[in-house]
Design a protein around this motif. Structure first.
Motif, PDB file in Angstrom:
ATOM      1  N   GLU A 159      34.310-124.716 -74.383  1.00  0.00           N
ATOM      2  CA  GLU A 159      35.548-125.342 -74.103  1.00  0.00           C
ATOM      3  C   GLU A 159      36.665-125.125 -74.611  1.00  0.00           C
ATOM      4  OE1 GLU A 159      36.446-130.075 -75.210  1.00  0.00           O
ATOM      5  OE2 GLU A 159      34.923-130.004 -74.051  1.00  0.00           O
ATOM      6  N   ARG A 160      36.525-125.008 -76.159  1.00  0.00           N
ATOM      7  CA  ARG A 160      37.685-124.375 -77.051  1.00  0.00           C
ATOM      8  C   ARG A 160      38.281-122.995 -76.497  1.00  0.00           C
ATOM      9  NH1 ARG A 160      38.709-125.948 -82.662  1.00  0.00           N
ATOM     10  NH2 ARG A 160      41.113-125.873 -82.663  1.00  0.00           N
ATOM     11  N   PHE A 161      37.228-122.113 -75.997  1.00  0.00           N
ATOM     12  CA  PHE A 161      37.376-120.972 -75.404  1.00  0.00           C
ATOM     13  C   PHE A 161      38.463-121.064 -74.153  1.00  0.00           C
ATOM     14  CE2 PHE A 161      36.319-117.807 -72.159  1.00  0.00           C
ATOM     15  CZ  PHE A 161      36.822-116.740 -72.415  1.00  0.00           C
ATOM     16  N   LEU A 162      38.163-121.947 -73.366  1.00  0.00           N
ATOM     17  CA  LEU A 162      38.845-122.141 -72.036  1.00  0.00           C
ATOM     18  C   LEU A 162      40.212-122.450 -72.376  1.00  0.00           C
ATOM     19  CD1 LEU A 162      35.878-123.640 -69.893  1.00  0.00           C
ATOM     20  CD2 LEU A 162      36.888-121.141 -69.782  1.00  0.00           C
ATOM     21  N   ILE A 163      40.446-123.355 -73.280  1.00  0.00           N
ATOM     22  CA  ILE A 163      41.603-124.202 -73.655  1.00  0.00           C
ATOM     23  C   ILE A 163      42.574-122.691 -73.978  1.00  0.00           C
ATOM     24  CG2 ILE A 163      42.868-125.496 -75.354  1.00  0.00           C
ATOM     25  CD1 ILE A 163      40.531-127.468 -74.949  1.00  0.00           C
ATOM     26  N   LEU A 164      41.700-121.979 -75.079  1.00  0.00           N
ATOM     27  CA  LEU A 164      42.785-120.978 -75.594  1.00  0.00           C
ATOM     28  C   LEU A 164      42.955-120.030 -74.687  1.00  0.00           C
ATOM     29  CD1 LEU A 164      40.942-120.441 -79.114  1.00  0.00           C
ATOM     30  CD2 LEU A 164      43.488-120.945 -78.620  1.00  0.00           C
ATOM     31  N   LYS A 165      42.183-119.819 -73.651  1.00  0.00           N
ATOM     32  CA  LYS A 165      42.284-118.771 -72.664  1.00  0.00           C
ATOM     33  C   LYS A 165      43.400-119.132 -71.605  1.00  0.00           C
ATOM     34  CE  LYS A 165      39.846-116.544 -69.040  1.00  0.00           C
ATOM     35  NZ  LYS A 165      38.683-116.707 -68.051  1.00  0.00           N
ATOM     36  N   ASP A 166      43.523-120.397 -71.237  1.00  0.00           N
ATOM     37  CA  ASP A 166      44.789-120.935 -70.491  1.00  0.00           C
ATOM     38  C   ASP A 166      45.869-120.749 -71.378  1.00  0.00           C
ATOM     39  OD1 ASP A 166      42.900-121.428 -68.499  1.00  0.00           O
ATOM     40  OD2 ASP A 166      42.824-123.660 -68.980  1.00  0.00           O
ATOM     41  N   LYS A 167      45.987-121.142 -72.548  1.00  0.00           N
ATOM     42  CA  LYS A 167      47.011-120.980 -73.555  1.00  0.00           C
ATOM     43  C   LYS A 167      47.294-119.564 -73.330  1.00  0.00           C
ATOM     44  CE  LYS A 167      46.777-125.160 -76.302  1.00  0.00           C
ATOM     45  NZ  LYS A 167      46.597-125.265 -77.878  1.00  0.00           N
ATOM     46  N   LEU A 168      46.890-118.598 -73.488  1.00  0.00           N
ATOM     47  CA  LEU A 168      47.187-117.292 -73.724  1.00  0.00           C
ATOM     48  C   LEU A 168      47.648-116.712 -72.123  1.00  0.00           C
ATOM     49  CD1 LEU A 168      44.105-115.939 -75.572  1.00  0.00           C
ATOM     50  CD2 LEU A 168      46.643-116.012 -76.342  1.00  0.00           C
ATOM     51  N   ALA A 169      46.948-117.386 -71.097  1.00  0.00           N
ATOM     52  CA  ALA A 169      47.737-116.948 -69.747  1.00  0.00           C
ATOM     53  C   ALA A 169      48.780-117.557 -69.611  1.00  0.00           C
ATOM     54  CB  ALA A 169      46.614-117.774 -68.722  1.00  0.00           C
ATOM     55  N   HIS A 170      49.162-118.698 -70.083  1.00  0.00           N
ATOM     56  CA  HIS A 170      50.468-119.385 -69.814  1.00  0.00           C
ATOM     57  C   HIS A 170      51.452-118.544 -70.851  1.00  0.00           C
ATOM     58  CE1 HIS A 170      53.636-122.279 -69.242  1.00  0.00           C
ATOM     59  NE2 HIS A 170      53.754-122.566 -70.322  1.00  0.00           N
ATOM     60  N   THR A 171      51.303-118.021 -71.916  1.00  0.00           N
ATOM     61  CA  THR A 171      52.089-117.470 -72.683  1.00  0.00           C
ATOM     62  C   THR A 171      52.302-116.062 -72.063  1.00  0.00           C
ATOM     63  OG1 THR A 171      50.883-118.699 -74.834  1.00  0.00           O
ATOM     64  CG2 THR A 171      52.238-116.508 -75.131  1.00  0.00           C
ATOM     65  N   ASN A 172      51.091-115.400 -71.461  1.00  0.00           N
ATOM     66  CA  ASN A 172      51.414-114.108 -70.922  1.00  0.00           C
ATOM     67  C   ASN A 172      52.314-114.068 -69.693  1.00  0.00           C
ATOM     68  OD1 ASN A 172      50.686-111.276 -70.473  1.00  0.00           O
ATOM     69  ND2 ASN A 172      49.606-111.929 -68.770  1.00  0.00           N
ATOM     70  N   ALA A 173      52.318-115.344 -68.964  1.00  0.00           N
ATOM     71  CA  ALA A 173      53.334-115.480 -67.886  1.00  0.00           C
ATOM     72  C   ALA A 173      54.900-115.761 -68.413  1.00  0.00           C
ATOM     73  CB  ALA A 173      52.926-116.741 -67.037  1.00  0.00           C
ATOM     74  N   LEU A 174      54.788-116.298 -69.462  1.00  0.00           N
ATOM     75  CA  LEU A 174      56.306-116.534 -70.238  1.00  0.00           C
ATOM     76  C   LEU A 174      56.587-115.331 -70.735  1.00  0.00           C
ATOM     77  CD1 LEU A 174      55.944-119.862 -71.808  1.00  0.00           C
ATOM     78  CD2 LEU A 174      57.112-119.646 -69.859  1.00  0.00           C
ATOM     79  N   LEU A 175      55.618-114.586 -71.262  1.00  0.00           N
ATOM     80  CA  LEU A 175      56.186-113.278 -71.767  1.00  0.00           C
ATOM     81  C   LEU A 175      56.822-112.358 -70.769  1.00  0.00           C
ATOM     82  CD1 LEU A 175      56.437-111.237 -74.315  1.00  0.00           C
ATOM     83  CD2 LEU A 175      54.139-110.846 -74.129  1.00  0.00           C
ATOM     84  N   ASN A 176      55.984-112.080 -69.580  1.00  0.00           N
ATOM     85  CA  ASN A 176      56.092-111.325 -68.507  1.00  0.00           C
ATOM     86  C   ASN A 176      57.622-111.573 -67.897  1.00  0.00           C
ATOM     87  OD1 ASN A 176      53.874-109.460 -68.704  1.00  0.00           O
ATOM     88  ND2 ASN A 176      52.751-110.624 -67.555  1.00  0.00           N
ATOM     89  N   ASN A 177      57.624-113.066 -67.801  1.00  0.00           N
ATOM     90  CA  ASN A 177      59.104-113.484 -67.180  1.00  0.00           C
ATOM     91  C   ASN A 177      60.416-113.032 -68.210  1.00  0.00           C
ATOM     92  OD1 ASN A 177      58.078-114.515 -64.752  1.00  0.00           O
ATOM     93  ND2 ASN A 177      57.745-116.304 -65.700  1.00  0.00           N
ATOM     94  N   TYR A 178      60.048-113.251 -69.573  1.00  0.00           N
ATOM     95  CA  TYR A 178      61.062-113.100 -70.445  1.00  0.00           C
ATOM     96  C   TYR A 178      61.425-111.518 -70.556  1.00  0.00           C
ATOM     97  CZ  TYR A 178      63.512-113.275 -74.887  1.00  0.00           C
ATOM     98  OH  TYR A 178      64.333-113.076 -75.931  1.00  0.00           O
ATOM     99  N   ILE A 179      60.347-110.719 -70.436  1.00  0.00           N
ATOM    100  CA  ILE A 179      60.408-109.272 -70.533  1.00  0.00           C
ATOM    101  C   ILE A 179      61.572-108.898 -69.100  1.00  0.00           C
ATOM    102  CG2 ILE A 179      59.439-107.077 -69.849  1.00  0.00           C
ATOM    103  CD1 ILE A 179      57.134-107.973 -71.582  1.00  0.00           C
ATOM    104  N   LYS A 180      61.428-109.457 -68.148  1.00  0.00           N
ATOM    105  CA  LYS A 180      62.397-109.388 -67.012  1.00  0.00           C
ATOM    106  C   LYS A 180      63.752-109.485 -67.259  1.00  0.00           C
ATOM    107  CE  LYS A 180      58.594-110.108 -63.675  1.00  0.00           C
ATOM    108  NZ  LYS A 180      57.927-111.126 -62.696  1.00  0.00           N
ATOM    109  N   THR A 181      64.034-110.361 -68.007  1.00  0.00           N
ATOM    110  CA  THR A 181      65.351-110.725 -68.633  1.00  0.00           C
ATOM    111  C   THR A 181      65.959-109.878 -69.549  1.00  0.00           C
ATOM    112  OG1 THR A 181      64.910-112.199 -70.409  1.00  0.00           O
ATOM    113  CG2 THR A 181      64.942-113.242 -68.078  1.00  0.00           C
ATOM    114  N   VAL A 182      65.306-108.967 -69.837  1.00  0.00           N
ATOM    115  CA  VAL A 182      65.772-108.065 -70.916  1.00  0.00           C
ATOM    116  C   VAL A 182      66.092-106.881 -70.306  1.00  0.00           C
ATOM    117  CG1 VAL A 182      65.221-106.759 -73.096  1.00  0.00           C
ATOM    118  CG2 VAL A 182      64.404-108.869 -72.762  1.00  0.00           C
ATOM    119  N   GLY A 183      67.555-106.295 -70.884  1.00  0.00           N
ATOM    120  CA  GLY A 183      68.030-105.031 -70.387  1.00  0.00           C
ATOM    121  C   GLY A 183      69.227-105.487 -69.539  1.00  0.00           C
ATOM    122  N   PRO A 184      70.006-104.309 -69.086  1.00  0.00           N
ATOM    123  CA  PRO A 184      71.051-104.316 -68.335  1.00  0.00           C
ATOM    124  C   PRO A 184      70.902-104.942 -66.798  1.00  0.00           C
ATOM    125  CG  PRO A 184      70.329-102.093 -68.348  1.00  0.00           C
ATOM    126  CD  PRO A 184      69.294-102.898 -69.013  1.00  0.00           C
TER     127      PRO A 184
END
Length: 121
Positions: A96-121
């Motif tokens: 149960e804890r594993f699934l919660i952490l896995k979901d948090k990591l997936a959400h963080t990954n999505a935010l990170l990928n979106n953030y990376i897209k905003t960086v640069g010219p």
């Protein structure tokens, strides 16, 4: 980027990465010595690496340098996912804890990928 006038502590991505690392710290510190010394140290380092690389990238002045550290953060995130999977497989982390952490990591990954897209010219 549009985030330049922000403090890093205001960035939801950073907040979530910090939260994950603290949650993992609390889990690992309850493990026995062998588990802490093997999987535990690796897991804590990789989880800490997510937020620390985000903050290092945030502090860089050239977008190419910043992006590089965000890619490192993504690598740390994937490494963390591997370590929590191993911890679950070896009975150190409840599913149960594993699934919660896995979901948090997936959400963080999505935010990170979106953030990376905003960086640069």
């Amino acid at each position: 980027t549009k985030y330049r006038n922000m403090r890093i502590e205001e960035l939801k991505l950073y907040q979530l990465a910090m939260e994950i690392a603290e949650e993992i710290w609390e889990i690992v510190k309850t493990w026995d010595h062998f588990a802490k010394d093997t999987i535990g140290k690796q897991l804590v380092r990789s989880a800490d690496g997510i937020a620390s690389n985000i903050s290092e990238g945030f502090g860089r002045y050239h977008y190419k340098e910043s992006k590089l550290f965000y890619y490192y953060a993504r690598g740390s995130l994937y490494e963390t996912r591997t370590w929590i999977t191993k911890a679950c497989n070896r009975g150190l982390l409840q599913s149960e804890r594993f699934l919660i952490l896995k979901d948090k990591l997936a959400h963080t990954n999505a935010l990170l990928n979106n953030y990376i897209k905003t960086v640069g010219p």
